[in-house]
Write an enzyme that holds these catalytic residues in place. Structure first.
Site, short mmCIF file in Angstrom:
data_model
loop_
_atom_site.label_atom_id
_atom_site.label_comp_id
_atom_site.label_asym_id
_atom_site.label_seq_id
_atom_site.Cartn_x
_atom_site.Cartn_y
_atom_site.Cartn_z
CG HIS A 88 -0.38 0.30 2.51
ND1 HIS A 88 0.00 -0.66 3.42
CD2 HIS A 88 -0.11 1.50 3.10
CE1 HIS A 88 0.46 -0.08 4.51
NE2 HIS A 88 0.42 1.22 4.34
CG ASP B 112 -0.17 -4.02 2.70
OD1 ASP B 112 0.40 -3.54 1.71
OD2 ASP B 112 -0.47 -3.36 3.71
N GLY C 78 2.83 6.37 9.09
CA GLY C 78 4.22 6.60 8.71
C GLY C 78 5.12 5.43 9.03
CB SER D 297 2.75 1.94 6.29
OG SER D 297 1.51 2.20 6.88
N GLY D 298 4.92 -0.50 6.29
CA GLY D 298 6.01 -1.13 5.56
C GLY D 298 7.21 -1.49 6.40
#
Length: 414
Positions: free
Chosen positions: A223, A268, A362, A364-365
């Site tokens: 995402h 994801d 922020g 994320s990942g």
């Protein structure tokens, strides 16, 4: 075992020739000339963590305390064995710096040993060559030599990933980590989470986190690329601060999972290839990927890191933050009062049912990691989604990396 290199400033060596020239054999007049040749060598330190079993001694409870006389004496015996027998008789003489026993733990066949090895080589020698050379030496020396301490051949394991190091080059242990991110403070030590990356759009700054899994590839969330998948629009930075970064890299390739669903958040996961290989150091290192069969039980402590907000809808943080959270079972997470069946295969919940500590916008990942019993760190999750940040009964939801090991391997061979 695991290796990473640390570059040192140029070291200057002077080699001088002292020459006396006589102009006459009758009335000698001596002229003295000194020629100095200056050589520059950029040397790096290479680290390996090695585990093995010693089968002819029994574990003592006091081995568990590093300050105990028993631990100190046994550690010195092991270090002396390595120093005097293995490396002084090998081709690494002059390159071997030291070894350091990190941990002694019980095993049914004797005692498990975790040792850190340090070598120094010129940077001009290729990393692949050095890895092979050191690895072969360790295996053969430990297998073929006759020692007073009997080492089990099948137990020898060399690890080249998942090591967090201090500035003094010794591994950080679990005890050095505290609660961070939401309701917390900043990561305390350089090198504490050396696989952490910041993924940034060139025109708008930090967007997501990522985890270094090789010297070329980063794994992150799919995402993160909803705005653009164009690799020329992205840069990656490493270090505990975004500004200034420890290192900045351009991006060559972005691979988003073919079945990513931005509504259900399934699959994801994405991969990002750097335009140039990153050079490992104390501050930049890859995390280990877990085997596909690994399953952590509920309440296992795991750690999430990132540059995201420390409050809901807050600003990106310039300094890396970290948080200890706990694995929450899918059954609990899918209860009607929690996420009501939204947790699908390939997802993992972590946090606390009472909230308070969580990843946030922020992050994320970024990585969710856990240490094995040797303090080797594995990537178990990727920050994916959640309802707000740190709310009661709304823990963080992560992409479960074990479910995507085959996918990662099919794309990049890691």
């Amino acid at each position: 075992m695991f290796h990473f290199g640390v570059s040192y400033p140029f070291i200057i060596f002077h080699i001088c020739l002292h020459v006396e020239i006589y102009t006459s054999h009758i009335c000698p007049r001596v002229h003295t000339y000194i020629w100095c040749f200056i050589y520059f060598t950029d040397e790096r330190t290479f680290y390996y963590l090695v585990t093995f079993k010693i089968t002819n001694i029994k574990y003592k409870e006091k081995y568990g305390r590093k300050t105990s006389r028993e631990f100190v004496e046994r550690s010195r015996q092991i270090e002396r064995m390595v120093r005097l027998i293995i490396f002084r008789q090998s081709s690494h003489k002059g390159r071997y710096i030291k070894c350091h026993v990190i941990k002694l733990s019980p095993d049914k066949d004797g005692v498990k040993v975790l040792v850190l090895f340090l070598f120094r080589y010129p940077s001009s020698i290729g990393e692949t060559r050095i890895k092979k050379k050191i690895g072969n030496t360790l295996y053969q020396a430990l297998k073929n030599k006759n020692f007073s301490l009997a080492i089990s051949n099948p137990s020898i394991k060399i690890t080249r990933c998942g090591i967090r190091t201090t500035a003094s080059s010794l591994p950080l242990t679990l005890a050095s980590t505290t609660d961070r991110i939401v309701m917390g403070t900043t990561a305390a030590l350089t090198g504490e989470w050396p696989w952490q990356a910041s993924l940034q759009l060139k025109d708008s700054g930090h967007q997501c986190g990522g985890s270094l899994i090789s010297n070329t590839w980063i794994v992150t969330a799919a995402h993160c690329f909803q705005k653009t998948k164009n690799p020329t629009q992205w840069i990656v930075t490493f270090g505990t601060t975004i500004i200034p970064p420890l290192r900045k890299q351009n991006v060559d390739t972005i691979i988003v999972h073919e079945k990513y669903n931005n509504i259900t958040h399934e699959n994801d996961i994405a991969l990002m290839q750097l335009a140039e290989n990153v050079e490992y150091s104390n501050e930049i290192q890859r995390v280990c990927l877990p085997e596909s069969y690994i399953k952590l039980p509920p309440h296992t402590s795991v750690f999430v890191t990132g540059f995201g907000s420390v409050v809901d809808d807050g600003p990106t943080q310039n300094v890396l933050h970290q948080a200890r959270v706990e694995i929450i079972s899918t059954d609990v997470c899918n209860r009607t009062d929690v996420y009501n069946g939204l947790i699908k295969k390939g997802m993992l919940c972590a946090g606390f049912m009472e909230g308070k500590v969580d990843a946030c916008k922020g992050d994320s990942g970024g990585p969710l990691v856990y240490p094995d019993h040797h303090d080797i760190w594995y990537l178990i999750g990727i920050v994916s989604w959640g309802e707000s940040c740190a709310l009661p009964k709304r823990p963080g939801v992560y992409t479960q990396v074990t479910q995507y090991r085959n996918w990662i391997n099919s794309k990049i061979g890691v």
